[in-house]
Design a protein around this motif. Structure first.
Motif, PDB file in Angstrom:
ATOM      1  N   LYS A   1       2.871  -0.757   6.488  1.00  0.00           N
ATOM      2  CA  LYS A   1       3.062  -1.894   5.593  1.00  0.00           C
ATOM      3  C   LYS A   1       1.870  -2.844   5.581  1.00  0.00           C
ATOM      4  N   ARG A   2       0.780  -2.432   6.232  1.00  0.00           N
ATOM      5  CA  ARG A   2      -0.430  -3.252   6.202  1.00  0.00           C
ATOM      6  C   ARG A   2      -1.047  -3.223   4.805  1.00  0.00           C
ATOM      7  N   LYS A   3      -1.813  -4.252   4.490  1.00  0.00           N
ATOM      8  CA  LYS A   3      -2.410  -4.355   3.166  1.00  0.00           C
ATOM      9  C   LYS A   3      -3.407  -3.227   2.905  1.00  0.00           C
ATOM     10  N   ASP A   4      -4.084  -2.773   3.952  1.00  0.00           N
ATOM     11  CA  ASP A   4      -5.091  -1.728   3.786  1.00  0.00           C
ATOM     12  C   ASP A   4      -4.497  -0.332   3.917  1.00  0.00           C
TER      13      ASP A   4
ATOM     14  N   GLY B   1      -1.445   2.594   2.558  1.00  0.00           N
ATOM     15  CA  GLY B   1      -0.556   2.977   1.474  1.00  0.00           C
ATOM     16  C   GLY B   1      -0.270   4.455   1.515  1.00  0.00           C
TER      17      GLY B   1
END
Length: 371
Positions: free
Chosen positions: A298-301, A303
């Protein structure tokens, strides 16, 4: 299931207006299933030009119970609508064959991915992506009142976009009987999946029964297999495996004896909670989705688009590079099945163990009761 050539129900996609073998171009065989009584094809729907997967099943070779399972799988696919549940696009009867049309998952199953390039297991990040999608599918099925009973790596399918879908609905059990949901199930008719994934309470076959928490145990076994590339209990006889599951500690993640640890503490916690011997202490699929183990995806970097990169050098199945079976139409199924010595398939979705294994389960259960 509709007869060949009849008009489809409204529940089927409009891209498949006619259900008949001539509406599909079979490209090549990619696997087998149902004790090698079924050939799985990569195919193309002529009208829509959509690439699909087709299972051609010889109904003459199936037992009455297997025919009921096949019909149940086709029927249940009508009302299961979830992005992480593998659907049937159509199903129809052609002569003595049952054809089912499904969505193509380009990377195949997780078992295929491990066999193709990861004999020592996948990275923890990839495992988190796969298990998160699988738990979303299980949470949906459990809310609908179903126990899947067939969560294995062969039923965890990975698509071109990196998302995973759960297949194998043939094993599924409806907990609703005459409009009332039963808290426990007592159906021990036959093994519906390979033994290493079955929860201890299912193998015990006693009056305590089992519920949807048995699927959570299977998730834990899948997590260990994804991490190490080896199925727990696979090197044991049926009797040994049953005795260990009922009397010994469950499988765990194994760290290297020297050097840095391979798995995080959150991953260890996740696996241990799934494989708890007491089903009452196992968390539900909905609760597991909130486990700290999934914070890493769930980190921004981060997916799901990373999954195809993380499983390189395993390549997706490319329909354009496959040879067409021929212009003479589909071959008779009997000519494609070798009943004496079936070849090892590229994709093997066979989940029903042979009758000898079922007999071994009964013998093992008797041994446990005696001890």
């Amino acid at each position: 299931m509709a007869e060949a050539g009849t008009e489809p129900d409204d529940q089927y996609p409009s891209g498949f207006p006619i259900f008949a073998p001539e509406d599909f171009e079979l490209i090549c065989a990619i696997g087998s299933a149902f004790r090698h009584t079924t050939v799985i094809y990569l195919a193309r729907h002529v009208l829509s030009d959509q690439t699909v997967v087709i299972r051609r099943c010889n109904a003459d070779l199936l037992t009455d119970d297997e025919l009921q399972q096949l019909a149940w799988e086709a029927q249940s696919s009508h009302w299961l609508q979830h992005s992480n549940v593998s659907p049937f696009l159509a199903s129809f009867v052609a002569g003595m064959e049952v054809w089912t049309v499904g969505q193509l998952m380009h990377y195949g199953s997780c078992s295929d991915i491990i066999s193709a390039g990861f004999p020592f297991g996948l990275s923890e990040l990839v495992i988190a992506f796969i298990l998160y999608d699988t738990l979303q599918a299980l949470a949906y099925l459990h809310r609908m009142g179903y126990i899947h009973r067939g969560v294995t790596l062969r039923h965890l399918l990975v698509g071109l976009d990196g998302h995973s879908r759960l297949g194998g609905q043939r094993c599924m059990l409806d907990q609703y009987h005459h409009g009332v949901q039963h808290k426990k199930e007592f159906l021990f008719d036959s093994p519906v999946t390979t033994f290493p994934w079955l929860a201890p309470e299912v193998l015990e076959q006693n009056l305590a029964g089992y519920d949807y928490k048995s699927d959570i145990y299977s998730i834990g076994v899948c997590a260990v297999e994804l991490a190490h590339g080896v199925t727990p209990f696979a090197d044991m006889t049926t009797t040994q495996m049953l005795l260990l599951k009922l009397t010994s500690d469950p499988p765990t993640l194994v760290e290297p004896p020297t050097g840095p640890k391979r798995f995080s503490a959150h991953f260890h916690s996740f696996v241990n909670s799934c494989l708890d011997r007491d089903p009452g202490k196992r968390p539900s699929a909905t609760r597991l989705l909130l486990h700290p183990f999934f914070k890493q995806i769930k980190r921004k970097d981060c997916g799901v688009w990373m999954v195809p990169q993380l499983i390189y050098p395993v390549y997706p199945l490319n329909p354009e590079n496959q040879e067409i079976s021929g212009d003479e139409g589909p071959l008779p199924l009997d000519s494609l099945l070798d009943y004496n010595d079936p070849p090892e398939p590229f994709w093997d979705f066979d989940t029903n163990p042979p009758m000898a294994a079922a007999a071994a389960t009964a013998e093992a259960a008797a041994t446990v009761q005696e001890t």
